[in-house]
Scaffold this active site. Structure first.
Site, PDB file in Angstrom:
ATOM      1  CD  GLN A   1      -2.855  -0.988   2.433  1.00 48.12           C
ATOM      2  OE1 GLN A   1      -2.600  -0.378   3.443  1.00 48.12           O
ATOM      3  NE2 GLN A   1      -3.823  -2.010   2.620  1.00 48.12           N
TER       4      GLN A   1
ATOM      5  CG  HIS B   1      -2.986  -0.742   7.820  1.00 48.51           C
ATOM      6  ND1 HIS B   1      -3.875  -1.105   8.979  1.00 48.51           N
ATOM      7  CD2 HIS B   1      -3.799  -1.227   6.878  1.00 48.51           C
ATOM      8  CE1 HIS B   1      -4.857  -1.999   8.586  1.00 48.51           C
ATOM      9  NE2 HIS B   1      -4.856  -1.861   7.119  1.00 48.51           N
TER      10      HIS B   1
ATOM     11  CD  GLU C   1     -13.112   4.200  15.965  1.00 46.93           C
ATOM     12  OE1 GLU C   1     -13.305   3.189  16.503  1.00 46.93           O
ATOM     13  OE2 GLU C   1     -12.101   5.070  16.297  1.00 46.93           O
TER      14      GLU C   1
ATOM     15  CE1 TYR D   1     -11.124  10.448  19.839  1.00 45.84           C
ATOM     16  CE2 TYR D   1      -8.685  10.988  20.341  1.00 45.84           C
ATOM     17  CZ  TYR D   1      -9.837  11.143  20.188  1.00 45.84           C
ATOM     18  OH  TYR D   1     -10.218  12.544  20.474  1.00 45.84           O
TER      19      TYR D   1
ATOM     20  CE1 TYR E   1     -10.944  -6.517   7.273  1.00 48.97           C
ATOM     21  CE2 TYR E   1      -8.616  -6.695   8.095  1.00 48.97           C
ATOM     22  CZ  TYR E   1      -9.530  -5.927   7.542  1.00 48.97           C
ATOM     23  OH  TYR E   1      -9.383  -4.612   7.270  1.00 48.97           O
TER      24      TYR E   1
END
Length: 381
Positions: free
Chosen positions: A101, A165, A252, A262, A273
């Site tokens: 990614q 990520h 979120e 958080y 998953y």
């Protein structure tokens, strides 16, 4: 006591909620309209191609001459002219890790760009031991062909072996810059979102030159923590707003406060998953902040923008969010920091990685695909 009250709250019956399928997890929202808010009236819209010929575009930012900076994840920064014409790649960027990614990610400029021509961008940086999220800045040449005086202002630590990520939105707030990071996905790394020694799963706040502001809550670069993978961030009513990917469920929308936790990966409104619980198996815990809004099933959020303009009647102050899965544009109506309604638009256009506004009030959507494009969204008719 807060947890007991949470257990007693009923699920709000929403006869007109947005069609979205069954949730992955069975959590009860902590307050009304924290999820599955009432469906807003449908807006007739039309999308047309503003610019094409892009490969996996990721971030877009307006320039004062009505042109746009745009990133391509394979490592190219370009300019889109007011007519949609695409420039050659801009030179002067650092080496970029394009595995997984990774790649060249977000881009932005400050309101005083015309004075200093400073461009800010985020990217996956190859380092000894793996890869990290990094943010840099440099001066765009007058002819728009090169970045000079490039300098990293943030480099995530420690290095990660997992090219996933990255988070990676960058937002200018006056003399400061906010940078979002991800926690690199793996079970062994995601716990670092709770670790103050690592910049995984954090909102980072710096001065524009990369130095640490004296009023940061922990005395270092960290503003808030316990995030998963924040791929949307924008300044709006009350300060910074972020949006992050959950696992199976649990995307979120947050308004990160200095020093606040958080929850990831201790609590989540989603599940892993493989169907197992995340962390504690709870969605609420004392000392951890609840999201303003969450989605289950996910929308896989990209970038976002608060709407301002006259093209779309009734949208003023609404939050527009790109969706990667199922795709399209998500509109949220906000009042007093809470969500009052939701609309889904243009699911057929595919993966929307970023959202920007034009001066005429129309909306630009960045389509993340090998044959990527920038779409212009206007009222139908």
């Amino acid at each position: 006591m807060r947890y007991l009250i949470f257990l007693m709250l009923p699920v709000t019956a929403l006869a007109q909620e947005v069609p979205q399928g069954a949730p992955n997890a069975g959590f009860t929202p902590e307050f009304a309209d924290q999820t599955r808010a009432s469906a807003l009236p449908e807006t007739p819209v039309t999308s047309t191609i503003f610019a094409d010929g892009l490969v996996n575009p990721w971030g877009i930012a307006p320039l004062p001459d009505d042109s746009w900076l745009v990133t391509e994840r394979p490592g190219r920064l370009r300019i889109i002219g007011p007519d949609g014409a695409l420039s050659e790649p801009i030179s002067g960027l650092f080496d970029i890790d394009t595995q997984g990614q990774g790649g060249l990610l977000d881009v932005t400029v400050a309101r005083d760009f015309a004075e200093d021509r400073m461009v800010y961008w985020t990217y996956a940086k190859p380092v000894d031991g793996g890869t990290v999220t990094a943010a840099a800045r440099g001066v765009l040449s007058d002819d728009g062909s090169a970045i000079t005086q490039a300098k990293d202002i943030f480099v995530q630590s420690p290095p990660s072996p997992t090219p996933m990520h990255y988070g990676s939105r960058i937002v200018i707030d006056g003399p400061h810059v906010f940078i979002t990071t991800g926690e690199h996905f793996s079970l062994t790394e995601r716990v670092l979102a709770q670790d103050p020694r690592a910049t995984y799963g954090k909102v980072i706040r710096l001065n524009r030159d990369g130095s640490v502001p004296a009023d940061n809550p922990f005395g270092d670069a960290i503003w808030s923590f316990g995030h998963r993978n924040m791929q949307g961030a924008i300044m709006g009513p009350g300060g910074l707003w972020t949006i992050e990917h959950g696992p199976a469920g649990g995307d979120e929308l947050n308004q990160p406060q200095p020093g606040a936790n958080y929850g990831w990966p201790v609590i989540s409104y989603g599940i892993n998953y493989d169907g197992t619980p995340v962390g504690s198996g709870q969605a609420v815990m004392q000392g951890m902040e609840p999201p303003v809004y969450y989605w289950d099933p996910v929308i896989a959020p990209g970038g976002m923008a608060f709407y301002r303009g006259d093209a779309f009647a009734g949208w003023q102050g609404n939050l527009l969010i790109g969706s990667l899965n199922p795709g399209g544009l998500v509109r949220l109506a906000l009042a007093d920091g809470r969500v009052g309604g939701e609309e889904r638009l243009l699911p057929e256009v595919g993966r929307v990685r970023d959202v920007e506004l034009m001066d005429d009030g129309n909306v630009l959507l960045l389509i993340d695909a090998a044959a990527g494009a920038v779409l212009r969204v206007t009222p139908a008719g």
